[in-house]
Design an enzyme around this catalytic site. Structure first.
Site, PDB file in Angstrom:
ATOM      1  N   LYS A  11       0.807  -1.218   0.000  1.00 41.84           N
ATOM      2  CA  LYS A  11       0.000   0.000   0.000  1.00 41.84           C
ATOM      3  C   LYS A  11       0.849   1.281   0.000  1.00 41.84           C
ATOM      4  O   LYS A  11       2.052   1.236   0.256  1.00 41.84           O
ATOM      5  CB  LYS A  11      -0.928  -0.017   1.213  1.00 41.84           C
ATOM      6  CG  LYS A  11      -1.960  -1.149   1.167  1.00 41.84           C
ATOM      7  CD  LYS A  11      -2.851  -1.103   2.397  1.00 41.84           C
ATOM      8  CE  LYS A  11      -3.920  -2.159   2.365  1.00 41.84           C
ATOM      9  NZ  LYS A  11      -4.811  -2.064   3.554  1.00 41.84           N
ATOM     10  N   TYR A  51     -12.419  -2.183  -4.100  1.00 41.97           N
ATOM     11  CA  TYR A  51     -12.908  -2.369  -2.730  1.00 41.97           C
ATOM     12  C   TYR A  51     -14.428  -2.269  -2.625  1.00 41.97           C
ATOM     13  O   TYR A  51     -14.968  -2.062  -1.532  1.00 41.97           O
ATOM     14  CB  TYR A  51     -12.246  -1.355  -1.793  1.00 41.97           C
ATOM     15  CG  TYR A  51     -10.828  -1.708  -1.444  1.00 41.97           C
ATOM     16  CD1 TYR A  51     -10.540  -2.774  -0.591  1.00 41.97           C
ATOM     17  CD2 TYR A  51      -9.757  -0.990  -1.973  1.00 41.97           C
ATOM     18  CE1 TYR A  51      -9.233  -3.108  -0.275  1.00 41.97           C
ATOM     19  CE2 TYR A  51      -8.448  -1.322  -1.652  1.00 41.97           C
ATOM     20  CZ  TYR A  51      -8.198  -2.377  -0.801  1.00 41.97           C
ATOM     21  OH  TYR A  51      -6.899  -2.721  -0.485  1.00 41.97           O
ATOM     22  N   ASN A 114      -1.959   0.121   6.969  1.00 45.92           N
ATOM     23  CA  ASN A 114      -1.357  -1.111   7.481  1.00 45.92           C
ATOM     24  C   ASN A 114      -0.444  -1.819   6.477  1.00 45.92           C
ATOM     25  O   ASN A 114      -0.208  -3.014   6.598  1.00 45.92           O
ATOM     26  CB  ASN A 114      -2.437  -2.045   8.022  1.00 45.92           C
ATOM     27  CG  ASN A 114      -3.441  -2.459   6.973  1.00 45.92           C
ATOM     28  OD1 ASN A 114      -3.201  -2.344   5.781  1.00 45.92           O
ATOM     29  ND2 ASN A 114      -4.576  -2.952   7.417  1.00 45.92           N
ATOM     30  N   HIS A 117      -2.159  -5.540   1.636  1.00 46.80           N
ATOM     31  CA  HIS A 117      -3.462  -6.183   1.437  1.00 46.80           C
ATOM     32  C   HIS A 117      -3.186  -7.578   0.911  1.00 46.80           C
ATOM     33  O   HIS A 117      -2.243  -7.789   0.147  1.00 46.80           O
ATOM     34  CB  HIS A 117      -4.290  -5.408   0.397  1.00 46.80           C
ATOM     35  CG  HIS A 117      -5.448  -6.193  -0.141  1.00 46.80           C
ATOM     36  ND1 HIS A 117      -6.698  -6.151   0.444  1.00 46.80           N
ATOM     37  CD2 HIS A 117      -5.549  -7.067  -1.174  1.00 46.80           C
ATOM     38  CE1 HIS A 117      -7.501  -6.957  -0.232  1.00 46.80           C
ATOM     39  NE2 HIS A 117      -6.830  -7.516  -1.219  1.00 46.80           N
ATOM     40  N   GLU A 128      -9.470 -10.889  -7.560  1.00 41.92           N
ATOM     41  CA  GLU A 128      -8.533  -9.784  -7.341  1.00 41.92           C
ATOM     42  C   GLU A 128      -7.352  -9.853  -8.308  1.00 41.92           C
ATOM     43  O   GLU A 128      -6.917  -8.816  -8.817  1.00 41.92           O
ATOM     44  CB  GLU A 128      -8.053  -9.792  -5.897  1.00 41.92           C
ATOM     45  CG  GLU A 128      -9.146  -9.408  -4.919  1.00 41.92           C
ATOM     46  CD  GLU A 128      -8.692  -9.380  -3.474  1.00 41.92           C
ATOM     47  OE1 GLU A 128      -9.454  -8.824  -2.648  1.00 41.92           O
ATOM     48  OE2 GLU A 128      -7.597  -9.873  -3.147  1.00 41.92           O
TER      49      GLU A 128
END
Length: 140
Positions: A11, A51, A114, A117, A128
């Site tokens: 990310k 998402y 965080n 993913h 995905e």
């Protein structure tokens, strides 16, 4: 356990801190192979589409804005039980709950930022991976 493929995203919070190599080393040290990889900058619309499963959740807008805030590295990891192994290497979503040595314990800045993913199931992984990669880009 069968050989699987799973999607991994490094990310924006991690790419801006040049952590891609350190994070990839953790995946590879755990026995996962990177069979496809590219650095991209998602638009808010692309992040929203990816998402969309979270569209009704209160954090959806913030998540999409964050994922479009800078470059990400999307990649496909392959290995025995790759989905579970990737999730183990990533650690708990909340870095405060993540086991020592996991990506999130070492690198995450918060629950929202965080660092990584990962797909949560074989069906999700397939969807995905197809969102970001054409079949010819997967070179195991």
């Amino acid at each position: 356990m069968a050989t699987e493929r799973t999607l991994s995203i490094i990310k924006p919070d991690a790419t801006k801190r040049n952590l891609t190599g350190k994070i990839n080393a953790k995946f590879e040290d755990a026995g996962l192979r990177i069979v496809a990889q590219k650095r991209i900058h998602l638009t808010p619309a692309q992040a929203g589409e990816f998402y969309k499963v979270h569209a009704e959740r209160p954090f959806y807008g913030e998540l999409c804005d964050f994922m479009a805030s800078g470059p990400v590295v999307v990649q496909v990891l392959e290995g025995e039980g790759a989905i579970a192994k990737n999730r183990e290497v990533m650690g708990a979503t909340n870095p405060a709950d993540a086991a020592p040595g996991t990506v999130r314990a070492e690198f995450a800045e918060s629950v929202g930022e965080n660092s990584v993913h990962g797909s949560d199931a074989p069906e999700t992984a397939k969807e995905e991976i197809a969102y970001f990669f054409a079949g010819l880009e997967l070179v195991g």
